[in-house]
Design an enzyme around this catalytic site. Sequence first.
Site, PDB file in Angstrom:
ATOM      1  N   GLU A 139      15.449 -13.561   6.174  1.00 11.95           N
ATOM      2  CA  GLU A 139      15.911 -12.611   7.198  1.00 11.95           C
ATOM      3  C   GLU A 139      15.050 -12.719   8.456  1.00 11.95           C
ATOM      4  OE1 GLU A 139      18.839 -11.381   6.678  1.00 11.95           O
ATOM      5  OE2 GLU A 139      18.543  -9.305   6.079  1.00 11.95           O
ATOM      6  N   THR A 174      22.375  -9.681  15.022  1.00 10.85           N
ATOM      7  CA  THR A 174      21.347  -8.671  14.730  1.00 10.85           C
ATOM      8  C   THR A 174      20.199  -8.772  15.729  1.00 10.85           C
ATOM      9  OG1 THR A 174      21.931  -8.689  12.410  1.00 10.85           O
ATOM     10  CG2 THR A 174      19.747  -7.865  12.944  1.00 10.85           C
TER      11      THR A 174
HETATM   12  N1  HSE Z   1      17.875  -2.585   9.649  1.00 11.39           N
HETATM   13  C1  HSE Z   1      18.451  -3.743  10.270  1.00 11.39           C
HETATM   14  C2  HSE Z   1      18.821  -3.404  11.699  1.00 11.39           C
HETATM   15  C3  HSE Z   1      19.651  -4.182   9.518  1.00 11.39           C
HETATM   16  O1  HSE Z   1      19.411  -2.348  11.901  1.00 11.39           O
HETATM   17  O2  HSE Z   1      18.532  -4.187  12.601  1.00 11.39           O
HETATM   18  C4  HSE Z   1      20.304  -5.415  10.054  1.00 11.39           C
HETATM   19  O3  HSE Z   1      21.480  -5.660   9.300  1.00 11.39           O
END
Ligand code: HSE
Length: 308
Positions: free
Chosen positions: A131, A183
């Site tokens: 990630e 993201t």
């Molecule tokens: N917690 C992360 C964000 C999740 O909100 O950026 C990404 O899927």
Amino acid sequence: MMGDVTAFAPATVANLGLGFDVLGLALAGIGDTVTARLAPGTGVRMVRITGDNGALPMEAERNTAGIAAIATLRKADVRVGVELELMKGLPLGSGLGSSAASAAAAAFAVNLLVGSPLRKADLILPCVEAEEAVSGRHADNAAPALLGGLVLVRSVDPLDVVRLPVPEGLTLAVVTPVFELATRKSRAVLPKEVPLTSHVSNTANLAALVSAFYSNDLALLARCLPDAIVTPARAGLIPGCMDVIDSALEAGALASSISGSGPSMFAFCRSVRSASDVGMAMVAAFQRAGLEASAVISAGDCPGVRRV
Ligand code: HSE
């Protein structure tokens, strides 16, 4: 060791509104599938990716499935050759934990392939490594994709995760528009500093939300999702965002917010029937904003990664 192993990891809803980077929940039905196969030599090779329209890199070191597989073998201290096939069931950049699902399926398949030297929880950090390479160092998709259910990430370094109970019958409507939002981009808009009043409000709501999960108090749960920090910063990136939330509430949802980093949106509902109505209202709201969208209805407490 086995000849080959195929594993499926589910989509996940991270944050659940105000639990930025700390809450995540596994969904039913949709996810990514990875086949891992022993191969001559050492190292991990991606041999095939389907369902991504050619968007994902074939180099194992640049793909979350490959990175998680490499990190899993390193953590297990096993030197073998592995070939991976990734079948994407999740759209990229959708806010459904697509990169974590690929990583979790790959880590789990590779671990099984080499005789399961690691426990499921040991696979979280290899997936977090993956990630981190594509978006940011957070475990709120990877942990529920592996463990299933609803997970609180108390800390990533050192890793400390807590499974939370899901109230009986709690059902989610999750709606995904045809619109990609990376993201990385939706993390870039977040404030680096937050007002103390926002911190107080979010702390109170998050504590009350956890209490609502334990006490099956859906009326309390319905009051806890307002987020003073992350959701307002991201709303402008998602066409129709506030109308989708309002429409979900008008259609009977307990609460609604952005799923992960968006653009998918979710709503907590009391029943499958309510979630169907809510899902349709959310789809209609996205259509008013010019985006086609589709809804998935899921139980709140679903299994994580498994062999298929
Ligand atoms: N917690 C992360 C964000 C999740 O909100 O950026 C990404 O899927």
